[in-house]
Write an enzyme that holds these catalytic residues in place. Sequence first.
Site: not given
Length: 375
Positions: A275, A347, A184, A354, A327
């Site tokens: 990304e 959760c 990231d 990040d 989750c």
Amino acid sequence: MLRAIKYEIRPTKVQAQAIRKACGCSRFVYNKALALKIERYQQDKVNLSQYDLDKLLTSWKKEHAFLSDCPSQALQQKIHDMCGAFGKMKNGAKFPKFKRKGRCKESFRVPTSLNINYDDWTCKIAKIGKVKILKGHNKQVSNVHSYTVEFKPSLDRYFVSVLYEDNSLTNKRIPNMDTHCGIDVGIKTFATLSDGKVFENQKHLKSNLKKLRVLQRSASRKYKKGVKTEEQSSNWKKVQRKIAKLHFHIANQRQDYNHKVSKYLSENYYLVSVEDLAVKNMVKNHRLAQAVSDVAWSSFLSMLKYKCQAYQEVDRFFASSQTCGYCGYKNLKVKDLSVRSWVCPQCGVKHDRDLNASKNIDREGLSLWRRKVSQ
């Protein structure tokens, strides 16, 4: 694998003049070929090919005697570059533009081997002669495919970039195929890996901004309105060279850091997922433009593409920051960039923004890669 290395060269005054002249001849041929190609298409609807323009080069050299002072293969390469620019339009590139002196890269490329003597650190450039190389490192190359001579007017420095076959890459240590990570990238931290490792943003421009402002204000005071650039005072030109030198230093710092980070990633992870960022759209935000440009994401990602064994891009619209890595709950409130950590309402797990994003990118990239390999 083909690799490139750049040496700084120290030509004599006569050789420097010859290099600048060769750069001008290359630019002249590029513009002449582009103008002729446009003219013939507008008048006769004839699309001149690269072969047609190459045949005309001989007559151009007879018409303009100064073209004989430039390596003939360098002139051919400019025609090839111009025709290649038209080919790139199929992939969304813009229509080729004419090259203006001072507004384009001053260089010429010769697609032949370069004779480099590492005993006295010299090289023999076509039509220029034996030029001294500034010994900046001990890297020695062979099997040269082509070389590019470049002149940087703002720095008054000369370089030669050598494209060569690097057989040492075949013996390069390849990381375990089971190793993978998601990255990231950001402004606060340069890169956060899915295993928790963080690379800090060095902020090369910001750390030199104070010095840059002083020089630019000095240049502004010395600038005379209504006077051409070449007719400005010597003091203004001196400050301009200092500004260019500082920008060159900042660019080298940024490139060096990107190379070090990308090398670490390529040597420790087989699959790297990132990304697919739209950097051009990001710099339209004037509040973030300087910071986004300073981290040089595009340069960093392009390095990862050719260095890593496996490289996978994740769609930019994938909600990596908003999705809980445990989750799968999607928290829309995290879309606000000021939220650096959050607790999942479903959760109850606390996430670092990040780190959570990098884990989701790693998971999504691994899924896409396995799907691609299995096809």
